[in-house]
Design a protein around this motif. Structure first.
Motif, short mmCIF file in Angstrom:
data_model
loop_
_atom_site.label_atom_id
_atom_site.label_comp_id
_atom_site.label_asym_id
_atom_site.label_seq_id
_atom_site.Cartn_x
_atom_site.Cartn_y
_atom_site.Cartn_z
N TYR A 14 0.83 -1.20 0.00
CA TYR A 14 0.00 0.00 0.00
C TYR A 14 0.87 1.26 0.00
N GLY A 15 0.30 2.36 -0.48
CA GLY A 15 0.91 3.66 -0.26
C GLY A 15 1.67 4.29 -1.40
N ASP A 43 -5.83 9.15 1.56
CA ASP A 43 -4.52 8.63 1.17
C ASP A 43 -3.69 8.23 2.38
N THR A 100 -3.02 5.42 3.59
CA THR A 100 -2.16 4.24 3.45
C THR A 100 -0.73 4.60 3.06
N LYS A 101 -0.48 5.85 2.69
CA LYS A 101 0.91 6.24 2.39
C LYS A 101 1.77 6.14 3.65
N TYR A 102 1.14 6.08 4.82
CA TYR A 102 1.88 5.93 6.06
C TYR A 102 2.08 4.46 6.46
N THR A 120 3.54 2.08 4.38
CA THR A 120 4.38 1.47 3.36
C THR A 120 5.37 0.47 3.94
#
Length: 150
Positions: A51-52, A77, A79-81, A83
């Motif tokens: 993800y991310g 967004d 899910t960028k955290y 990764t």
């Protein structure tokens, strides 16, 4: 095909965060299929979690992402955290292989919904009515495929 998340395995009805809907064993996330620098398909994904790293809309494509974030959906967004290392961020989406995977998933009549961002649905020329936009209350789906069965 790389499986990312389906359901928290220890408690019935408890999702594996941040996926609030993954609580009944009927939903699963799969990684997109990527190419390496030589153009070869790989089982690697851009991040450890899968993800991310997002496949952003191109300038001519409609961006639900932008609209959702402008409307205050801060989690869109998030899910960028998640990764957990992005050492493979140089991988490129294989639209052809990912489209083939999606089409194979949709061959199963037990699949009731499949979520990817609208710009990717259009870009890949996918037309199945079960491919839907998940809404701005969820997380983005331009880093993975989410599908659910009946």
């Amino acid at each position: 095909m790389i499986y990312l998340d389906a359901n928290f395995p220890f408690f019935d009805g408890f999702p594996l965060l941040p996926h609030l809907s993954h609580n009944d064993g009927k939903k699963i996330d799969l990684s997109f299929i990527y190419k390496d620098n030589q153009g070869n398909l790989t089982n690697s994904k851009p991040t450890n979690s899968g993800y991310g790293i997002f496949e952003e809309p191109k300038k001519h494509e409609i961006s639900k992402t932008k609209k959702c974030k402008e409307n205050g959906n801060w989690q869109y967004d998030f899910t960028k955290y998640f990764t957990f290392d992005n050492s493979h961020k140089n991988l490129k989406l294989s639209e052809k292989a990912t489209k083939t995977l999606i089409q194979k998933i949709l061959m199963n009549n037990n699949v009731s919904k499949l979520f990817i961002e609208p710009h990717l649905k259009t870009r890949m020329g996918l037309k199945d009515r079960r491919i839907r936009f998940h809404g701005c209350q969820a997380v983005r789906h331009d880093d993975h495929i989410h599908f659910q069965i009946k």
